[in-house]
Scaffold this motif. Sequence first.
Motif, short mmCIF file in Angstrom:
data_model
loop_
_atom_site.label_atom_id
_atom_site.label_comp_id
_atom_site.label_asym_id
_atom_site.label_seq_id
_atom_site.Cartn_x
_atom_site.Cartn_y
_atom_site.Cartn_z
N GLY A 134 -1.18 5.70 -15.41
CA GLY A 134 -0.80 5.17 -14.10
C GLY A 134 0.70 5.06 -13.99
N GLN A 149 -2.33 7.69 -10.05
CA GLN A 149 -3.30 7.49 -11.13
C GLN A 149 -3.89 8.85 -11.50
OE1 GLN A 149 -7.29 5.76 -10.29
NE2 GLN A 149 -6.83 4.29 -11.92
N LEU A 257 -4.07 0.71 -13.69
CA LEU A 257 -4.23 2.10 -13.25
C LEU A 257 -4.53 3.04 -14.41
CD1 LEU A 257 -1.34 2.48 -10.63
CD2 LEU A 257 -3.79 2.22 -10.17
N THR A 263 -9.17 -0.57 -12.30
CA THR A 263 -8.41 -0.44 -11.07
C THR A 263 -9.05 -1.27 -9.96
OG1 THR A 263 -7.81 1.83 -11.72
CG2 THR A 263 -7.45 1.21 -9.41
#
Length: 309
Positions: A134, A149, A257, A263
């Motif tokens: 991420g 991501q 992420l 998430t």
Amino acid sequence: TNLSWRVSQKKNDKAMLCVKKALVQNQATLKQWQRLVGRINDVSQMCPFMKIFKQPLNDCLAGIDSNADGSTIIEISKEAKDVLYIWTGFLCSEFKWLPIARDNMVPPIWKREYVSDAAGLAGEADSQTGPGCGNVGFFEDGTISFANQFVWPTSFITEAVDEKGVRYGDKTTTLEMIGLIMPLILVPEQFMHRHVVMKVDCFGTVFGMENRACKGDKSASVFIRAAYLIAAYLHCSLHVQQLPRMSDWAAEVTDRLSRSATTTIQDRKLLSAFGERRIPKCLQLWFKSPRVDWDLAIQLLNHVKNLVS
């Protein structure tokens, strides 16, 4: 004064003689190779950028006992010859005077920042958690410039192994380096003519970027070379810093992420604000069959050239 330097003609001629000898043969003695590497080291001390073209030369010494005789035969790899051609171009360049490299350890106050985090996968862990990497980026005034991501392909993170038989799912430095370069290859326009701080929680990645190579991890070194090639093309100064895990808002977001399972809805809203950018085709192919491919760095550079041209 313009704070520039040059290799003395005597040193240049001696280095070129060593390089030319190596290019016309497939073997060299340990003494000859050490002399070649030593002369190249002399030059790279004043031009840190060229350090990204040293690791294949050092790799030729892998497995040689520290007490080996100077007449021990060294096999010269194709990768080593490839970088020697690069060194030939550098040493023969008509631009003899070069600017003295600045200390990139201390970034200026007015800078952009990008935070990255990557997740691996232990052998017994569940790949359904969606490990990946991420990123969150910030303009100079602190506003968010980028969020991304990427979830590792299943076969890459669960099955693929490197030249030593180590699973890529366990190669933390390599995974963190891939995460670090994602903004460079996805939004290169944000890096042009800028000072940029890249923050990551992995010390191995920080030290690898400082040294321009990661000893013992050739795959990570490929992506380190890619990062510096792209930054040089974009006239960008990279400053890499260690950011402790979960130590601020950006570190918390990138940590979440790095796995699709962690998430949150708010994170997905953040991602949707910046849209989805596909990774380069060359990197997609590398994930299908990962290996130490020094040409990948050039392919990623060419991808960036196409994006900003």
